[in-house]
Design a protein around this motif. Structure first.
Motif, mmCIF file in Angstrom:
data_model
loop_
_atom_site.group_PDB
_atom_site.id
_atom_site.type_symbol
_atom_site.label_atom_id
_atom_site.label_comp_id
_atom_site.label_asym_id
_atom_site.label_seq_id
_atom_site.Cartn_x
_atom_site.Cartn_y
_atom_site.Cartn_z
ATOM 1 N N ALA A 150 -13.192 68.052 12.715
ATOM 2 C CA ALA A 150 -12.652 68.087 13.979
ATOM 3 C C ALA A 150 -13.028 66.761 14.682
ATOM 4 O O ALA A 150 -13.940 66.311 14.487
ATOM 5 C CB ALA A 150 -13.452 69.168 14.619
ATOM 6 N N GLU A 151 -12.219 66.345 15.571
ATOM 7 C CA GLU A 151 -12.365 65.068 16.419
ATOM 8 C C GLU A 151 -13.541 65.242 17.123
ATOM 9 O O GLU A 151 -14.200 63.894 17.283
ATOM 10 C CB GLU A 151 -11.033 65.091 17.094
ATOM 11 N N GLU A 152 -14.100 66.145 17.636
ATOM 12 C CA GLU A 152 -15.313 66.337 18.469
ATOM 13 C C GLU A 152 -16.366 66.512 17.817
ATOM 14 O O GLU A 152 -17.558 66.287 18.333
ATOM 15 C CB GLU A 152 -14.822 67.535 19.486
ATOM 16 N N ARG A 155 -16.210 77.262 11.477
ATOM 17 C CA ARG A 155 -17.389 77.426 11.669
ATOM 18 C C ARG A 155 -18.195 75.819 11.816
ATOM 19 O O ARG A 155 -18.914 75.424 12.231
ATOM 20 C CB ARG A 155 -18.215 78.155 10.761
ATOM 21 N N THR A 156 -17.222 75.012 10.921
ATOM 22 C CA THR A 156 -17.839 73.582 10.907
ATOM 23 C C THR A 156 -17.898 72.906 12.429
ATOM 24 O O THR A 156 -18.754 72.078 12.639
ATOM 25 C CB THR A 156 -17.117 72.590 9.972
ATOM 26 N N HIS A 157 -17.022 73.529 13.110
ATOM 27 C CA HIS A 157 -17.052 72.933 14.626
ATOM 28 C C HIS A 157 -18.210 72.991 15.292
ATOM 29 O O HIS A 157 -18.468 72.389 16.462
ATOM 30 C CB HIS A 157 -15.880 73.600 15.464
ATOM 31 N N ALA A 197 -23.495 68.190 12.836
ATOM 32 C CA ALA A 197 -22.883 66.972 12.422
ATOM 33 C C ALA A 197 -22.219 67.520 11.014
ATOM 34 O O ALA A 197 -22.643 68.310 10.374
ATOM 35 C CB ALA A 197 -23.755 65.914 11.943
ATOM 36 N N VAL A 198 -21.102 66.761 10.670
ATOM 37 C CA VAL A 198 -20.377 66.988 9.532
ATOM 38 C C VAL A 198 -20.660 65.722 8.456
ATOM 39 O O VAL A 198 -20.321 64.546 8.878
ATOM 40 C CB VAL A 198 -18.907 67.367 9.491
ATOM 41 N N VAL A 199 -21.325 66.062 7.305
ATOM 42 C CA VAL A 199 -21.473 64.770 6.262
ATOM 43 C C VAL A 199 -20.386 64.843 5.444
ATOM 44 O O VAL A 199 -20.571 65.629 4.573
ATOM 45 C CB VAL A 199 -22.912 64.862 5.711
ATOM 46 N N ARG A 200 -19.783 63.763 5.271
ATOM 47 C CA ARG A 200 -18.677 63.440 4.286
ATOM 48 C C ARG A 200 -19.058 62.828 3.007
ATOM 49 O O ARG A 200 -19.735 61.746 3.299
ATOM 50 C CB ARG A 200 -17.306 62.905 5.012
ATOM 51 N N THR A 201 -18.936 63.359 1.951
ATOM 52 C CA THR A 201 -19.328 62.651 0.730
ATOM 53 C C THR A 201 -18.096 62.360 0.183
ATOM 54 O O THR A 201 -17.056 62.534 0.359
ATOM 55 C CB THR A 201 -20.122 63.792 -0.304
ATOM 56 N N GLY A 202 -18.450 61.429 -1.189
ATOM 57 C CA GLY A 202 -17.095 61.213 -1.916
ATOM 58 C C GLY A 202 -16.659 62.193 -2.916
ATOM 59 O O GLY A 202 -15.672 61.890 -3.832
#
Length: 129
Positions: free
Chosen positions: A24-26, A102-104, A108-113
């Motif tokens: 999400a953008e926010e 729920r991730t909203h 924080a959301v940690v993006r992996t490869g």
């Protein structure tokens, strides 16, 4: 990442996700992805577990169904964590759509490869005592 982990309070949630999960953008995004598979989902999970206390985990049901090997590897890591600290970790499953919603609420959301389908987890922070 260090700041995020150091500021987690009891029950705060963080999401560790694959390269494809919509964020999400926010939401605060911590993008670790360097290239396909780097860092991996499991490497990132291991670092988070080594630096924090987790009391709960939320995953999409589809993770176990579509990517059973990586799902089993995550469960092994969680079992090791339980043994290390002598505390149980609550594990719950929701639909992928519920998971994305729920991730909203994550700090924080940690993006992996990671490019394995549904390789996503929400960790709920515990306490060290």
């Amino acid at each position: 990442m260090s700041y995020l982990v150091s500021t987690l309070g009891h029950t705060d949630e963080i999401t560790i996700c694959d390269a494809g999960l919509p964020i999400a953008e926010e939401s605060q995004r911590i993008d670790l992805a360097l290239t396909h598979g780097v860092p991996s989902f499991l490497q990132t999970v291991q670092v988070i577990l080594s630096e924090s206390q987790i009391e709960g985990v939320v995953m999409a049901q589809e993770f176990a169904e579509v990517s059973p090997e990586l799902h089993a590897a995550l469960l092994d890591e969680l079992k090791n964590e339980e043994a290390r600290f002598g505390k149980s970790i609550a594990i719950s499953y929701v639909s992928h759509e519920e998971f994305k919603a729920r991730t909203h609420y994550s700090r924080a959301v940690v993006r992996t490869g990671e490019c394995t389908p549904y390789a996503n987890v929400i960790f709920q922070a515990g306490v060290v005592f």
